[in-house]
Write a protein that holds these residues in place. Structure first.
Motif, PDB file in Angstrom:
ATOM      1  N   ARG A 122       0.834  -1.204   0.000  1.00  0.00           N
ATOM      2  CA  ARG A 122       0.000   0.000   0.000  1.00  0.00           C
ATOM      3  C   ARG A 122       0.869   1.256   0.000  1.00  0.00           C
ATOM      4  N   ILE A 123       1.920   1.260   0.801  1.00  0.00           N
ATOM      5  CA  ILE A 123       2.799   2.439   0.886  1.00  0.00           C
ATOM      6  C   ILE A 123       3.472   2.707  -0.444  1.00  0.00           C
ATOM      7  N   MET A 126       1.704   5.226  -2.477  1.00  0.00           N
ATOM      8  CA  MET A 126       1.424   6.540  -1.899  1.00  0.00           C
ATOM      9  C   MET A 126       2.401   7.589  -2.417  1.00  0.00           C
ATOM     10  N   VAL A 132       2.404  13.567   4.876  1.00  0.00           N
ATOM     11  CA  VAL A 132       1.039  13.050   4.797  1.00  0.00           C
ATOM     12  C   VAL A 132       0.425  13.071   6.190  1.00  0.00           C
ATOM     13  N   GLU A 136      -3.533   8.252   5.796  1.00  0.00           N
ATOM     14  CA  GLU A 136      -2.232   7.832   5.275  1.00  0.00           C
ATOM     15  C   GLU A 136      -1.150   7.960   6.343  1.00  0.00           C
ATOM     16  N   LEU A 139      -1.505   5.077   8.637  1.00  0.00           N
ATOM     17  CA  LEU A 139      -1.038   3.847   8.010  1.00  0.00           C
ATOM     18  C   LEU A 139       0.487   3.724   8.121  1.00  0.00           C
TER      19      LEU A 139
END
Length: 269
Positions: A122-123, A126, A132, A136, A139
């Protein structure tokens, strides 16, 4: 390998960005066979995970082997070299020193979790070019918390400082299948068997036999990552049978070789 005397810095990259407002940066890389990232260090810590392929990490204190089921944590400002003998797809997280307070202080290999694998993927999608916040930001903090929870694995081979010990380690490293007794191997390196055993215990925390077994098992992981079968690895490393190799591997790592190398992505400790 004397890392300190051969230090070269990699080109300026994300590992060199010092910005506590961006605690985590990321990078993805695909390496070909027999590629070495030259000796370097950076102010950010680094988590390296190969989705495919096996990494070898060298520092002054020793060597680590990192299969896809594991990741390696490299503390800030630590000289290190990264080598791949087969193609590898690697994901890096670079952690600002300001965010490392609860993270390991030394280089170590740790068993990955399904959660951290998902977080890294997922990162990677980004935009971290600016700070962020919100979901986010949370996360990223979950990822840091999960890194702090990872279980260290015995995938480390300590180095020696005494020249006689280094000479014997070099002999064994060049031929992991060597089955000679310590009294046969020590004297050509300039030490009695008793002295060499004392050096192993004092400088590595292992006996000669324990160190040699660890060397063989780490070489086995590397060869398994290259696609060799357990049977082929066993015989090439001097084990009397495939079952003897599997039993030794399971005793040290808690699972059979193929499971250790290619664990299901749904596994959770």
């Amino acid at each position: 390998m004397d890392i300190a005397n051969t230090t070269q810095h990699e080109p300026q990259g994300k590992g060199f960005v010092e910005d506590p407002h961006r605690p985590v940066l990321c990078h993805a890389a695909v390496y070909g066979s027999d590629r070495t990232v030259r000796v370097h260090r950076h102010p950010r810590a680094q988590l390296a995970w190969a989705e495919s392929g096996v990494l070898r990490i060298h520092t002054d204190s020793g060597a680590w082997v990192v299969p896809p089921t594991h990741a390696v944590w490299i503390a800030p400002q630590l000289n290190h070299q990264v080598t791949t003998h087969t193609p590898a797809s690697v994901r890096y997280l670079y952690v600002d020193a300001s965010a490392c307070r609860d993270l390991p202080e030394h280089c170590q290999v740790m068993e990955m979790t399904a959660l951290l694998r998902a977080l890294i993927r997922r990162i990677m999608g980004m935009d971290l070019s600016q700070p962020v916040a919100g979901a986010e930001g949370r996360l990223l903090q979950v990822a840091l918390d999960e890194i702090g929870r990872l279980t260290p694995s015995p995938l480390y081979l300590p180095a020696g400082q005494d020249r006689r010990l280094q000479a014997l380690m070099q002999v064994l490293t060049e031929n992991p299948a060597e089955t000679g007794r310590l009294d046969e191997l020590a004297r050509p390196c300039g030490a009695s068997p008793r002295t060499m055993e004392r050096l192993f215990r004092a400088e590595t925390g292992m006996s000669f036999q324990q160190w040699r077994t660890r060397l063989r098992l780490l070489e086995a992981i590397n060869r398994l990552g290259e696609g060799e079968s357990s049977a082929a690895v066993a015989y090439s490393l001097g084990y009397r049978s495939s079952s003897a190799f599997v039993a030794t591997f399971r005793r040290h790592f808690g699972k059979p070789p193929q499971s250790f190398i290619r664990e299901s992505d749904t596994h959770e400790r």
